[in-house]
Motif scaffolding. Structure first.
Motif, PDB file in Angstrom:
ATOM      1  N   HIS A  59       0.865  -1.184   0.000  1.00 36.48           N
ATOM      2  CA  HIS A  59       0.000   0.000   0.000  1.00 36.48           C
ATOM      3  C   HIS A  59       0.901   1.233   0.000  1.00 36.48           C
ATOM      4  O   HIS A  59       1.928   1.252   0.670  1.00 36.48           O
ATOM      5  N   PRO A  60       0.549   2.300  -0.727  1.00 43.00           N
ATOM      6  CA  PRO A  60       1.425   3.474  -0.821  1.00 43.00           C
ATOM      7  C   PRO A  60       1.702   4.168   0.517  1.00 43.00           C
ATOM      8  O   PRO A  60       2.718   4.837   0.664  1.00 43.00           O
ATOM      9  N   ARG A  61       0.829   3.991   1.512  1.00 46.26           N
ATOM     10  CA  ARG A  61       1.037   4.654   2.794  1.00 46.26           C
ATOM     11  C   ARG A  61       1.789   3.791   3.802  1.00 46.26           C
ATOM     12  O   ARG A  61       2.028   4.227   4.928  1.00 46.26           O
ATOM     13  N   ARG A  62       2.172   2.604   3.422  1.00 44.92           N
ATOM     14  CA  ARG A  62       2.884   1.707   4.343  1.00 44.92           C
ATOM     15  C   ARG A  62       4.246   2.298   4.692  1.00 44.92           C
ATOM     16  O   ARG A  62       4.978   2.745   3.823  1.00 44.92           O
ATOM     17  N   ARG A  63       4.603   2.269   5.985  1.00 42.91           N
ATOM     18  CA  ARG A  63       5.827   2.896   6.464  1.00 42.91           C
ATOM     19  C   ARG A  63       6.837   1.925   7.041  1.00 42.91           C
ATOM     20  O   ARG A  63       8.005   2.265   7.196  1.00 42.91           O
ATOM     21  N   TRP A  64       6.390   0.720   7.437  1.00 46.09           N
ATOM     22  CA  TRP A  64       7.273  -0.215   8.115  1.00 46.09           C
ATOM     23  C   TRP A  64       7.334  -1.541   7.362  1.00 46.09           C
ATOM     24  O   TRP A  64       6.376  -1.935   6.710  1.00 46.09           O
ATOM     25  N   CYS A  65       8.448  -2.241   7.517  1.00 49.44           N
ATOM     26  CA  CYS A  65       8.597  -3.527   6.836  1.00 49.44           C
ATOM     27  C   CYS A  65       7.581  -4.534   7.366  1.00 49.44           C
ATOM     28  O   CYS A  65       6.960  -5.248   6.600  1.00 49.44           O
ATOM     29  N   VAL A  66       7.404  -4.583   8.682  1.00 41.14           N
ATOM     30  CA  VAL A  66       6.433  -5.470   9.309  1.00 41.14           C
ATOM     31  C   VAL A  66       5.650  -4.631  10.319  1.00 41.14           C
ATOM     32  O   VAL A  66       6.195  -4.216  11.340  1.00 41.14           O
ATOM     33  N   ALA A  67       4.396  -4.388  10.039  1.00 34.12           N
ATOM     34  CA  ALA A  67       3.588  -3.521  10.899  1.00 34.12           C
ATOM     35  C   ALA A  67       3.445  -4.080  12.308  1.00 34.12           C
ATOM     36  O   ALA A  67       3.419  -3.325  13.282  1.00 34.12           O
ATOM     37  N   SER A  68       3.383  -5.390  12.449  1.00 33.70           N
ATOM     38  CA  SER A  68       3.195  -5.979  13.777  1.00 33.70           C
ATOM     39  C   SER A  68       4.472  -5.930  14.616  1.00 33.70           C
ATOM     40  O   SER A  68       4.414  -6.147  15.824  1.00 33.70           O
ATOM     41  N   VAL A  69       5.608  -5.648  14.009  1.00 42.02           N
ATOM     42  CA  VAL A  69       6.857  -5.559  14.761  1.00 42.02           C
ATOM     43  C   VAL A  69       7.336  -4.106  14.780  1.00 42.02           C
ATOM     44  O   VAL A  69       7.238  -3.429  15.798  1.00 42.02           O
ATOM     45  N   CYS A  70       7.835  -3.616  13.667  1.00 38.57           N
ATOM     46  CA  CYS A  70       8.367  -2.250  13.609  1.00 38.57           C
ATOM     47  C   CYS A  70       7.269  -1.207  13.821  1.00 38.57           C
ATOM     48  O   CYS A  70       7.474  -0.224  14.522  1.00 38.57           O
ATOM     49  N   GLY A  71       6.120  -1.419  13.230  1.00 38.01           N
ATOM     50  CA  GLY A  71       5.016  -0.483  13.394  1.00 38.01           C
ATOM     51  C   GLY A  71       4.534  -0.438  14.830  1.00 38.01           C
ATOM     52  O   GLY A  71       4.266   0.629  15.380  1.00 38.01           O
ATOM     53  N   ASN A  72       4.438  -1.604  15.460  1.00 38.73           N
ATOM     54  CA  ASN A  72       4.001  -1.651  16.851  1.00 38.73           C
ATOM     55  C   ASN A  72       5.004  -0.946  17.750  1.00 38.73           C
ATOM     56  O   ASN A  72       4.625  -0.205  18.655  1.00 38.73           O
ATOM     57  N   ARG A  73       6.288  -1.149  17.523  1.00 41.09           N
ATOM     58  CA  ARG A  73       7.313  -0.466  18.326  1.00 41.09           C
ATOM     59  C   ARG A  73       7.194   1.042  18.185  1.00 41.09           C
ATOM     60  O   ARG A  73       7.318   1.776  19.166  1.00 41.09           O
ATOM     61  N   ALA A  74       6.966   1.522  16.980  1.00 38.83           N
ATOM     62  CA  ALA A  74       6.835   2.964  16.754  1.00 38.83           C
ATOM     63  C   ALA A  74       5.596   3.508  17.462  1.00 38.83           C
ATOM     64  O   ALA A  74       5.640   4.582  18.080  1.00 38.83           O
ATOM     65  N   ARG A  75       4.495   2.783  17.406  1.00 38.65           N
ATOM     66  CA  ARG A  75       3.271   3.224  18.079  1.00 38.65           C
ATOM     67  C   ARG A  75       3.449   3.228  19.598  1.00 38.65           C
ATOM     68  O   ARG A  75       3.021   4.160  20.291  1.00 38.65           O
ATOM     69  N   VAL A  76       4.112   2.215  20.149  1.00 38.24           N
ATOM     70  CA  VAL A  76       4.365   2.167  21.588  1.00 38.24           C
ATOM     71  C   VAL A  76       5.280   3.319  21.992  1.00 38.24           C
ATOM     72  O   VAL A  76       5.055   3.974  23.016  1.00 38.24           O
ATOM     73  N   ALA A  77       6.317   3.603  21.204  1.00 40.21           N
ATOM     74  CA  ALA A  77       7.227   4.713  21.512  1.00 40.21           C
ATOM     75  C   ALA A  77       6.482   6.046  21.507  1.00 40.21           C
ATOM     76  O   ALA A  77       6.708   6.892  22.378  1.00 40.21           O
ATOM     77  N   ARG A  78       5.585   6.249  20.543  1.00 44.56           N
ATOM     78  CA  ARG A  78       4.790   7.493  20.512  1.00 44.56           C
ATOM     79  C   ARG A  78       3.886   7.572  21.738  1.00 44.56           C
ATOM     80  O   ARG A  78       3.758   8.631  22.346  1.00 44.56           O
TER      81      ARG A  78
END
Length: 89
Positions: A59-78
């Motif tokens: 998807h063009p808006r995807r930001r992380w290689c694996v949303a359940s790993v890298c994306g989750n870490r970014a959301r937890v950090a925020r």
């Protein structure tokens, strides 16, 4: 061996490998397939600060290689950054 044309590359057929060389052969084939894919210009780096993996976004808006790993870490950090001063006792 992949061939390069003006419009892109053409990957050769898969070749069998002995068990000791199979991981390297599969990695080489995956790289050849990626480099000959017309979407190779869409490959981007994961936006996680501690990740070095490139990925091809579905998807063009995807930001992380694996949303359940890298994306989750970014959301937890925020979340932690927002609630850092919020001490509930």
């Amino acid at each position: 061996m992949p061939a390069w044309t003006g419009a892109g590359g053409i990957a050769a057929a898969h070749r069998p490998a002995d068990p000791a060389r199979r991981p390297a052969a599969e990695l080489a084939e995956a790289v050849a397939e990626l480099l000959t894919d017309p979407r190779v210009a869409q490959v981007r780096a994961c936006e996680a600060h501690d990740c070095v993996l490139p990925f091809l976004p579905a998807h063009p808006r995807r930001r992380w290689c694996v949303a359940s790993v890298c994306g989750n870490r970014a959301r937890v950090a925020r979340h932690c950054a927002r609630h850092k001063g919020d001490a509930r006792t």
